[in-house]
Design a protein around this motif. Structure first.
Motif, PDB file in Angstrom:
ATOM      1  N   ALA A  28       9.162 -14.599  -7.398  1.00  0.00           N
ATOM      2  CA  ALA A  28       8.908 -14.663  -5.975  1.00  0.00           C
ATOM      3  C   ALA A  28       7.474 -15.147  -5.763  1.00  0.00           C
ATOM      4  CB  ALA A  28       9.082 -13.272  -5.350  1.00  0.00           C
ATOM      5  N   PRO A  29       7.177 -15.705  -4.601  1.00  0.00           N
ATOM      6  CA  PRO A  29       5.809 -16.150  -4.338  1.00  0.00           C
ATOM      7  C   PRO A  29       4.861 -14.964  -4.431  1.00  0.00           C
ATOM      8  CG  PRO A  29       7.339 -16.961  -2.672  1.00  0.00           C
ATOM      9  CD  PRO A  29       8.087 -15.968  -3.492  1.00  0.00           C
ATOM     10  N   PRO A  30       3.655 -15.162  -4.965  1.00  0.00           N
ATOM     11  CA  PRO A  30       2.713 -14.048  -5.060  1.00  0.00           C
ATOM     12  C   PRO A  30       2.318 -13.554  -3.689  1.00  0.00           C
ATOM     13  CG  PRO A  30       1.626 -16.140  -5.548  1.00  0.00           C
ATOM     14  CD  PRO A  30       3.102 -16.425  -5.469  1.00  0.00           C
ATOM     15  N   VAL A  31       1.999 -12.280  -3.611  1.00  0.00           N
ATOM     16  CA  VAL A  31       1.561 -11.695  -2.352  1.00  0.00           C
ATOM     17  C   VAL A  31       0.167 -12.199  -2.041  1.00  0.00           C
ATOM     18  CG1 VAL A  31       1.007  -9.541  -1.186  1.00  0.00           C
ATOM     19  CG2 VAL A  31       2.962  -9.650  -2.721  1.00  0.00           C
ATOM     20  N   ALA A  32      -0.061 -12.624  -0.814  1.00  0.00           N
ATOM     21  CA  ALA A  32      -1.384 -13.104  -0.435  1.00  0.00           C
ATOM     22  C   ALA A  32      -2.351 -11.938  -0.383  1.00  0.00           C
ATOM     23  CB  ALA A  32      -1.303 -13.783   0.939  1.00  0.00           C
ATOM     24  N   PRO A  33      -3.589 -12.135  -0.853  1.00  0.00           N
ATOM     25  CA  PRO A  33      -4.559 -11.043  -0.809  1.00  0.00           C
ATOM     26  C   PRO A  33      -4.822 -10.610   0.622  1.00  0.00           C
ATOM     27  CG  PRO A  33      -5.344 -12.862  -2.180  1.00  0.00           C
ATOM     28  CD  PRO A  33      -4.134 -13.344  -1.442  1.00  0.00           C
ATOM     29  N   ALA A  34      -5.097  -9.322   0.807  1.00  0.00           N
ATOM     30  CA  ALA A  34      -5.455  -8.826   2.131  1.00  0.00           C
ATOM     31  C   ALA A  34      -6.790  -9.423   2.532  1.00  0.00           C
ATOM     32  CB  ALA A  34      -5.529  -7.304   2.110  1.00  0.00           C
ATOM     33  N   ALA A  35      -6.944  -9.726   3.798  1.00  0.00           N
ATOM     34  CA  ALA A  35      -8.195 -10.293   4.283  1.00  0.00           C
ATOM     35  C   ALA A  35      -9.326  -9.281   4.093  1.00  0.00           C
ATOM     36  CB  ALA A  35      -8.062 -10.659   5.764  1.00  0.00           C
ATOM     37  N   ALA A  36     -10.478  -9.774   3.677  1.00  0.00           N
ATOM     38  CA  ALA A  36     -11.623  -8.891   3.462  1.00  0.00           C
ATOM     39  C   ALA A  36     -12.308  -8.642   4.796  1.00  0.00           C
ATOM     40  CB  ALA A  36     -12.594  -9.543   2.472  1.00  0.00           C
ATOM     41  N   THR A  60      -4.210 -11.650  -7.280  1.00  0.00           N
ATOM     42  CA  THR A  60      -3.792 -11.520  -5.885  1.00  0.00           C
ATOM     43  C   THR A  60      -3.764 -10.052  -5.505  1.00  0.00           C
ATOM     44  OG1 THR A  60      -1.458 -11.514  -6.512  1.00  0.00           O
ATOM     45  CG2 THR A  60      -2.417 -13.615  -5.893  1.00  0.00           C
ATOM     46  N   GLY A  61      -4.119  -9.787  -4.265  1.00  0.00           N
ATOM     47  CA  GLY A  61      -4.125  -8.415  -3.777  1.00  0.00           C
ATOM     48  C   GLY A  61      -2.763  -8.003  -3.271  1.00  0.00           C
ATOM     49  N   VAL A  62      -2.549  -6.696  -3.244  1.00  0.00           N
ATOM     50  CA  VAL A  62      -1.317  -6.125  -2.712  1.00  0.00           C
ATOM     51  C   VAL A  62      -1.716  -5.083  -1.681  1.00  0.00           C
ATOM     52  CG1 VAL A  62       0.807  -4.886  -3.269  1.00  0.00           C
ATOM     53  CG2 VAL A  62      -0.174  -6.469  -4.925  1.00  0.00           C
ATOM     54  N   THR A  63      -1.193  -5.193  -0.482  1.00  0.00           N
ATOM     55  CA  THR A  63      -1.577  -4.287   0.582  1.00  0.00           C
ATOM     56  C   THR A  63      -0.843  -2.956   0.480  1.00  0.00           C
ATOM     57  OG1 THR A  63       0.149  -4.989   2.128  1.00  0.00           O
ATOM     58  CG2 THR A  63      -1.897  -6.290   2.077  1.00  0.00           C
ATOM     59  N   ALA A  64      -1.355  -1.961   1.202  1.00  0.00           N
ATOM     60  CA  ALA A  64      -0.712  -0.652   1.219  1.00  0.00           C
ATOM     61  C   ALA A  64       0.713  -0.750   1.763  1.00  0.00           C
ATOM     62  CB  ALA A  64      -1.538   0.321   2.058  1.00  0.00           C
ATOM     63  N   ASP A  65       0.930  -1.624   2.750  1.00  0.00           N
ATOM     64  CA  ASP A  65       2.276  -1.774   3.308  1.00  0.00           C
ATOM     65  C   ASP A  65       3.233  -2.356   2.267  1.00  0.00           C
ATOM     66  OD1 ASP A  65       1.513  -0.757   5.723  1.00  0.00           O
ATOM     67  OD2 ASP A  65       1.258  -2.713   6.700  1.00  0.00           O
ATOM     68  N   ASP A  66       2.758  -3.312   1.457  1.00  0.00           N
ATOM     69  CA  ASP A  66       3.595  -3.876   0.396  1.00  0.00           C
ATOM     70  C   ASP A  66       3.995  -2.794  -0.603  1.00  0.00           C
ATOM     71  OD1 ASP A  66       3.408  -6.536   1.347  1.00  0.00           O
ATOM     72  OD2 ASP A  66       1.477  -6.781   0.341  1.00  0.00           O
ATOM     73  N   LEU A  67       3.020  -1.984  -1.001  1.00  0.00           N
ATOM     74  CA  LEU A  67       3.279  -0.921  -1.967  1.00  0.00           C
ATOM     75  C   LEU A  67       4.226   0.121  -1.404  1.00  0.00           C
ATOM     76  CD1 LEU A  67      -0.367  -0.582  -3.266  1.00  0.00           C
ATOM     77  CD2 LEU A  67       1.578  -1.398  -4.596  1.00  0.00           C
ATOM     78  N   PRO A 103       7.864   9.250  -1.545  1.00  0.00           N
ATOM     79  CA  PRO A 103       6.797   8.246  -1.504  1.00  0.00           C
ATOM     80  C   PRO A 103       5.975   8.295  -0.223  1.00  0.00           C
ATOM     81  CG  PRO A 103       8.834   7.272  -2.298  1.00  0.00           C
ATOM     82  CD  PRO A 103       9.181   8.662  -1.828  1.00  0.00           C
ATOM     83  N   ALA A 104       6.553   8.823   0.844  1.00  0.00           N
ATOM     84  CA  ALA A 104       5.823   8.924   2.112  1.00  0.00           C
ATOM     85  C   ALA A 104       4.649   9.891   2.019  1.00  0.00           C
ATOM     86  CB  ALA A 104       6.778   9.357   3.229  1.00  0.00           C
ATOM     87  N   ASP A 105       4.634  10.731   0.978  1.00  0.00           N
ATOM     88  CA  ASP A 105       3.537  11.684   0.808  1.00  0.00           C
ATOM     89  C   ASP A 105       2.273  11.030   0.269  1.00  0.00           C
ATOM     90  OD1 ASP A 105       5.137  13.739   1.719  1.00  0.00           O
ATOM     91  OD2 ASP A 105       5.777  14.353  -0.286  1.00  0.00           O
ATOM     92  N   VAL A 106       2.371   9.798  -0.195  1.00  0.00           N
ATOM     93  CA  VAL A 106       1.177   9.072  -0.647  1.00  0.00           C
ATOM     94  C   VAL A 106       0.309   8.775   0.570  1.00  0.00           C
ATOM     95  CG1 VAL A 106       0.329   6.935  -1.683  1.00  0.00           C
ATOM     96  CG2 VAL A 106       2.339   8.077  -2.635  1.00  0.00           C
ATOM     97  N   ASP A 107      -0.961   9.173   0.494  1.00  0.00           N
ATOM     98  CA  ASP A 107      -1.856   8.999   1.642  1.00  0.00           C
ATOM     99  C   ASP A 107      -2.355   7.567   1.777  1.00  0.00           C
ATOM    100  OD1 ASP A 107      -1.720  11.747   2.281  1.00  0.00           O
ATOM    101  OD2 ASP A 107      -3.291  12.199   0.815  1.00  0.00           O
ATOM    102  N   ASP A 108      -2.702   6.951   0.658  1.00  0.00           N
ATOM    103  CA  ASP A 108      -3.260   5.605   0.689  1.00  0.00           C
ATOM    104  C   ASP A 108      -2.976   4.938  -0.650  1.00  0.00           C
ATOM    105  OD1 ASP A 108      -4.580   3.367   1.556  1.00  0.00           O
ATOM    106  OD2 ASP A 108      -6.602   4.209   1.401  1.00  0.00           O
ATOM    107  N   ALA A 109      -2.889   3.623  -0.643  1.00  0.00           N
ATOM    108  CA  ALA A 109      -2.622   2.889  -1.875  1.00  0.00           C
ATOM    109  C   ALA A 109      -3.212   1.495  -1.770  1.00  0.00           C
ATOM    110  CB  ALA A 109      -1.116   2.802  -2.134  1.00  0.00           C
ATOM    111  N   ALA A 110      -3.649   0.974  -2.913  1.00  0.00           N
ATOM    112  CA  ALA A 110      -4.175  -0.384  -2.986  1.00  0.00           C
ATOM    113  C   ALA A 110      -3.875  -0.927  -4.370  1.00  0.00           C
ATOM    114  CB  ALA A 110      -5.684  -0.406  -2.729  1.00  0.00           C
TER     115      ALA A 110
END
Length: 237
Positions: A28-36, A60-67, A103-110
């Motif tokens: 699949a196409p790589p995930v675009a990095p999150a904007a800094a 490439t970066g992966v956003t919290a929403d992707d994870l 998985p909803a118990d994860v507070d934050d992810a990057a």
């Protein structure tokens, strides 16, 4: 995210097995990095700098929403689509799912993925959820299921876990070698290394792998895992 799978999200044997099964999917196409921006999650600052990965890697970066989407898809996966044998592996998978919780118990992810050739390395940092239990959960699952066969309508995969090592990192850590033999797909299989480090309320997951006969260098991987843990600790406390 879809390309590396759930090796990136693999905080348990259940996610790792799911990722190995997905290895036959089309790239699949790589995930675009999150904007800094100033709104970027602070957790992402704890990820390794791009230059720490193998020369020539495309990071490439992966956003919290992707994870969150990938973790939710894994948690909601219909087990009827995959037949896992022996039964001890099914039991280990169920136990791992229960131990890891929602998985909803994860507070934050990057996360991020460094691709080079037909292989690459994925890194994930998360807080909350299974941060304090994932290392033990993975070690227990591997002990209960050293070899598993996954059969789907797309082919069969034999997943074999190697000798578990426990580096002296964070509060608890584990490194697991994995080999996968595939049938019914375009590639014959591959090898990977998965490392988890629990440090307080934070979990670091690092995975590297390649298709074919290439076997990742475990000493180099463990050095990268130690560097990733130190960088996260220095940056995030």
């Amino acid at each position: 995210m879809r390309r590396t799978p759930l090796l990136l999200a693999a905080a348990s044997a259940s996610l790792l097995l799911a990722g190995c099964g997905a290895a036959t999917s089309d790239a699949a196409p790589p995930v675009a990095p999150a904007a800094a921006t100033q709104d970027a999650p602070a957790l992402a600052d704890g990820l390794l700098p791009a230059e720490q990965f193998a020369p020539g890697s495309t990071v490439t970066g992966v956003t919290a929403d992707d994870l969150a989407g990938a973790l939710g898809a894994a948690a909601g996966h219909d087990p009827g689509q995959v037949t896992i044998t022996p039964s001890t592996c099914t039991d280990a998978l169920d136990a791992a799912r229960a131990a890891l919780g929602d998985p909803a118990d994860v507070d934050d992810a990057a996360g991020q993925y460094a691709q080079v050739g037909f292989g690459g390395t994925a890194e994930l940092l998360s807080t909350g959820g299974p941060a304090q239990t994932a290392v033990g959960t993975l070690a227990d699952a591997v002990a209960a299921c050293p070899t598993a066969t996954l059969a789907t309508d797309r082919g069969q995969a034999v997943v074999t876990f190697g000798a578990v090592t426990r580096p002296d990192l964070g509060d608890d850590a584990v490194v697991v070698p994995v080999s996968v033999t595939l049938s019914g797909g375009p590639v014959s299989g591959g090898s990977a290394l998965l490392g988890l480090v629990s440090d307080g309320d934070r979990l670091l997951a690092l995975a590297t792998g390649a298709v074919g006969t290439t076997v990742p260098d475990q000493a180099a991987f463990e050095a990268l895992l130690a560097g990733a843990q130190q960088h996260a600790a220095d940056t995030l406390g």
